[in-house]
Structures are given as structure tokens and as C-alpha cells.
Design a protein around this motif. Sequence first.
Motif, short mmCIF file in Angstrom:
data_model
loop_
_atom_site.label_atom_id
_atom_site.label_comp_id
_atom_site.label_asym_id
_atom_site.label_seq_id
_atom_site.Cartn_x
_atom_site.Cartn_y
_atom_site.Cartn_z
N LYS A 181 16.87 -1.77 6.66
CA LYS A 181 17.86 -1.71 6.91
C LYS A 181 18.53 -0.90 8.42
O LYS A 181 19.36 -0.83 8.67
CB LYS A 181 19.09 -2.08 5.73
N ALA A 182 17.35 -0.07 7.92
CA ALA A 182 17.60 1.06 8.82
C ALA A 182 17.98 0.31 10.22
O ALA A 182 17.67 -0.79 11.43
CB ALA A 182 15.95 1.77 9.74
N SER A 183 19.19 1.00 10.79
CA SER A 183 19.37 0.90 12.74
C SER A 183 19.43 1.87 13.32
O SER A 183 18.00 2.65 13.38
CB SER A 183 20.96 1.57 11.77
N PRO A 184 19.65 1.66 14.62
CA PRO A 184 18.86 2.37 16.08
C PRO A 184 19.13 3.76 15.34
O PRO A 184 18.61 4.53 16.30
CB PRO A 184 19.58 1.73 17.33
N ARG A 185 20.26 4.10 14.65
CA ARG A 185 20.78 5.83 14.80
C ARG A 185 19.56 6.30 13.78
O ARG A 185 19.17 7.56 14.57
CB ARG A 185 22.26 5.60 13.70
N ALA A 186 18.40 5.54 13.29
CA ALA A 186 17.99 6.69 13.04
C ALA A 186 16.59 6.66 13.92
O ALA A 186 16.28 8.27 13.89
CB ALA A 186 16.77 5.84 12.11
N TRP A 187 16.43 6.07 14.37
CA TRP A 187 15.36 6.51 16.19
C TRP A 187 16.32 7.55 17.12
O TRP A 187 15.77 8.35 17.69
CB TRP A 187 15.27 5.06 16.60
N TYR A 188 17.53 6.74 16.98
CA TYR A 188 18.13 8.00 18.00
C TYR A 188 18.49 9.56 17.13
O TYR A 188 18.03 10.51 17.99
CB TYR A 188 20.19 7.88 18.10
N ALA A 189 18.17 9.78 16.42
CA ALA A 189 19.03 11.07 15.46
C ALA A 189 17.47 12.05 15.36
O ALA A 189 17.22 13.05 15.72
CB ALA A 189 18.44 10.52 13.62
N ARG A 190 16.39 11.10 15.10
CA ARG A 190 15.06 11.33 15.17
C ARG A 190 14.39 11.92 17.08
O ARG A 190 13.81 13.13 16.99
CB ARG A 190 13.14 10.53 14.77
N VAL A 204 11.14 10.74 23.97
CA VAL A 204 11.65 9.82 24.33
C VAL A 204 10.85 8.53 24.41
O VAL A 204 11.95 7.55 23.54
CB VAL A 204 10.38 9.82 26.14
N ASP A 205 9.78 8.35 23.47
CA ASP A 205 9.43 6.88 23.20
C ASP A 205 10.34 6.67 21.95
O ASP A 205 10.81 5.67 21.69
CB ASP A 205 8.09 7.32 21.82
N ASP A 206 10.84 7.72 21.20
CA ASP A 206 12.32 7.13 19.71
C ASP A 206 13.07 6.99 21.18
O ASP A 206 13.70 5.28 19.91
CB ASP A 206 12.78 8.61 19.01
N LEU A 207 13.55 7.29 21.61
CA LEU A 207 14.74 6.76 22.46
C LEU A 207 14.89 5.70 23.08
O LEU A 207 15.68 4.78 22.90
CB LEU A 207 15.04 8.27 23.41
N GLU A 208 13.36 5.40 23.17
CA GLU A 208 13.51 4.30 24.43
C GLU A 208 13.24 3.48 22.47
O GLU A 208 14.09 1.53 23.45
CB GLU A 208 11.81 3.68 24.90
N VAL A 209 12.89 2.80 22.26
CA VAL A 209 13.08 2.46 20.52
C VAL A 209 14.39 1.84 20.20
O VAL A 209 15.39 1.50 20.33
CB VAL A 209 12.48 2.57 19.02
N CYS A 211 17.26 2.48 22.25
CA CYS A 211 17.94 1.88 23.07
C CYS A 211 17.68 0.41 23.29
O CYS A 211 18.49 -1.30 23.95
CB CYS A 211 17.77 2.73 24.69
N ARG A 212 16.61 -0.01 23.63
CA ARG A 212 15.35 -1.73 22.90
C ARG A 212 16.51 -2.22 21.89
O ARG A 212 16.62 -3.36 21.78
CB ARG A 212 13.98 -2.01 22.55
N MET A 213 16.65 -1.47 20.80
CA MET A 213 17.04 -2.22 19.46
C MET A 213 18.95 -2.11 19.59
O MET A 213 19.43 -3.24 19.12
CB MET A 213 17.63 -1.48 18.04
N ALA A 214 19.20 -1.41 20.90
CA ALA A 214 20.70 -1.64 21.14
C ALA A 214 20.93 -1.18 22.30
O ALA A 214 21.35 -0.09 22.83
CB ALA A 214 21.66 -0.64 19.92
N MET A 218 25.48 3.29 24.61
CA MET A 218 26.03 4.22 25.69
C MET A 218 25.35 5.79 25.22
O MET A 218 24.82 6.28 25.91
CB MET A 218 27.66 4.60 25.94
N ARG A 219 25.31 6.14 24.58
CA ARG A 219 24.83 7.42 23.48
C ARG A 219 23.87 7.24 23.95
O ARG A 219 23.14 8.72 23.98
CB ARG A 219 25.76 7.46 22.03
N GLN A 220 23.12 7.06 23.26
CA GLN A 220 21.74 6.56 23.67
C GLN A 220 20.54 6.02 24.37
O GLN A 220 19.98 7.02 24.92
CB GLN A 220 20.97 5.17 22.35
N ARG A 221 21.94 6.14 25.25
CA ARG A 221 21.33 5.39 26.48
C ARG A 221 21.29 6.81 27.82
O ARG A 221 20.42 7.54 28.32
CB ARG A 221 21.94 4.37 27.64
N TYR A 222 22.44 7.82 26.98
CA TYR A 222 22.28 8.71 27.65
C TYR A 222 21.70 9.61 27.31
O TYR A 222 21.03 10.78 28.53
CB TYR A 222 23.89 9.83 27.55
N ALA A 223 21.29 9.90 26.00
CA ALA A 223 20.40 10.78 25.68
C ALA A 223 19.02 10.59 26.47
O ALA A 223 17.87 11.61 26.52
CB ALA A 223 19.89 10.75 24.16
#
Length: 279
Positions: A181-190, A204-209, A211-214, A218-223
Motif C-alpha cells: 500500500k506504499a504511496s509515492p510519498r515513501a519514495w519522495y521522502a527517501r 534521483v532514482d527514488d524521485l524518478e520512481v 514521479c512515475r507513480m504520480a 508538483m512537489r515530486q517533480r520539483y524535487a
Amino acid sequence: YSWLVDHIVIVGSPFAWATWEQVAAALEKTDLAITFLNVAVLKNLACVPAYMKQAELFADTGRFDRALHNMEIVERLQPPAPEQISLKSRILLDLNRIQDAIDTLTQGLDVFPDEPFLQFLRADLLLATGKPAMALEDCEAILRRTPDFSAAHELEALIHLETDDPESAVAAAELAMQSDKASPRAWYARGIARLQMQQVELSVDDLEVACRMAPYEMRQRYALARARLAGGETEGALSELDILLGRHPDSSDALVFRGFLHIALGNSDLAGRDFQRAS
């Protein structure tokens, strides 16, 4: 659709409105769905499910005052219930009455102290209002009772980011990732934690994941743009901001960021346009 309205008035079952409301919702005819719910209320002034569903539809379409009015009617008709409390807090948040939303959740937790979702909602709002220590207390209480609550682990990771503890943020995010049930927030936070720890490629690897999930978040793409820039990929960062602004064209933060990247790349005219749009 008038034939549907006429039909529902004729139908004898008090639950017929629910079927027709679902039909209207499936057709994306929100106003028609609300009409059917009005019929339900006219047939039974104490029809709590109709008031609740109507409040959701009002909130979904930006009619927050009317949504709150419905919730006040529900409060007069029945004792509080967790779903009622969570919906009212959401509507208050939409009205930018954040402290009232927190107070509503706190009152709900007085009645339902072991309801993890209400405590999670309060923790999320406490973090948003600059109270990370109180938010962390709520998360820890949730996870003592419900250790597999992945959203609480994700929120805990974000709290640790707020308190400049990236190592703990990584640990909490990875606990969240163990759940399906993990959401994109987990990869964003890591990803943000790894960026803070100068682990740019992993970030970059985590934030790409994320962004693919969501892809529209906006916040994830900016990061991700920040992480690419930290890795020396100025043009890559620019591409991420182009994607972001294609979906959120009025983001002043992204416009200013892209403007500075244009300056770095020698595109002063393009930079000027972005700064002008941001002002």
C-alpha cells in the motif's frame, strides 16, 4: 434526465435513490446525483447516508459551505462516527480552517481513541502547521497499535525530514515500502533524505520512481529537478521543470527556478519571460 427524477419519485423503495445516485455519478453528472440525494432527503428527513454523500459531492465540486452545512445536519441526527469526523475535517481543511479541522479530529479521538485513521489525519495537519514533534507523537502512537500502517511510516519519514534527520527518514520510508500500500510519498521522502545526505544518484532514482507513480504531483517533480541540478544535470533539471510547468503553468516557484536555469544556460530572454510570469 427528467425521466430519472420522475422515476425515482415513483419508486417505492427508500433505497432507490442510492442506485440512481450511483448511476448519475458514473455518468459524471454530479448535479443530477445531488438531485437524487435531495429526493432521498425529501422522502426521509433523517436519511444520514444521503446527507453524507451529498456533502462529499458538494466538497468535490468546491461547494464547501454547503458541504459543511450538511455535516452539521448529520451531527444533529446521529452520534459521531469516524467517517463522519474525517469528512468534516476534510471539508474544514478545504475551507482553510485548519485549526478547526485539527480540533474536530481531536474531539473525535476523545470518542474513538484507537481509531488510527483519525490520528493519522491529525498528524498530517500538525506537520503542515509546523508542529512536527506533536505529529511524531501521533505517528508513534499509531504505529504502536498498527505497525503495518504504511501511510503513518511515510508521514513519519516526512516529519524526520522536517527535523533534519535524514537517516531516520530513510528508515521510516523503507518500512513503508515493505507494504504493497506504499504511496509515492515513501519514495519522495527517501529521495529527499538521500539528497540531504549527498547521495545524489540514489536520490534521483527514488524521485524518478515517485514521479512515475504520480506524474502530476508538483512537489515530486520539483524535487527531481533539484536532484538533477545537484548532480550537474542543468539541462535535465530544465526538462523536469518544463514537464512541471506544462501541467502547473502558474507555479511561481517553478518559474523562478527555471528562470535561474535559463540564466545559467545563457538564455536571458527566456529567463526574463519566466521571471515576468512569476511576478
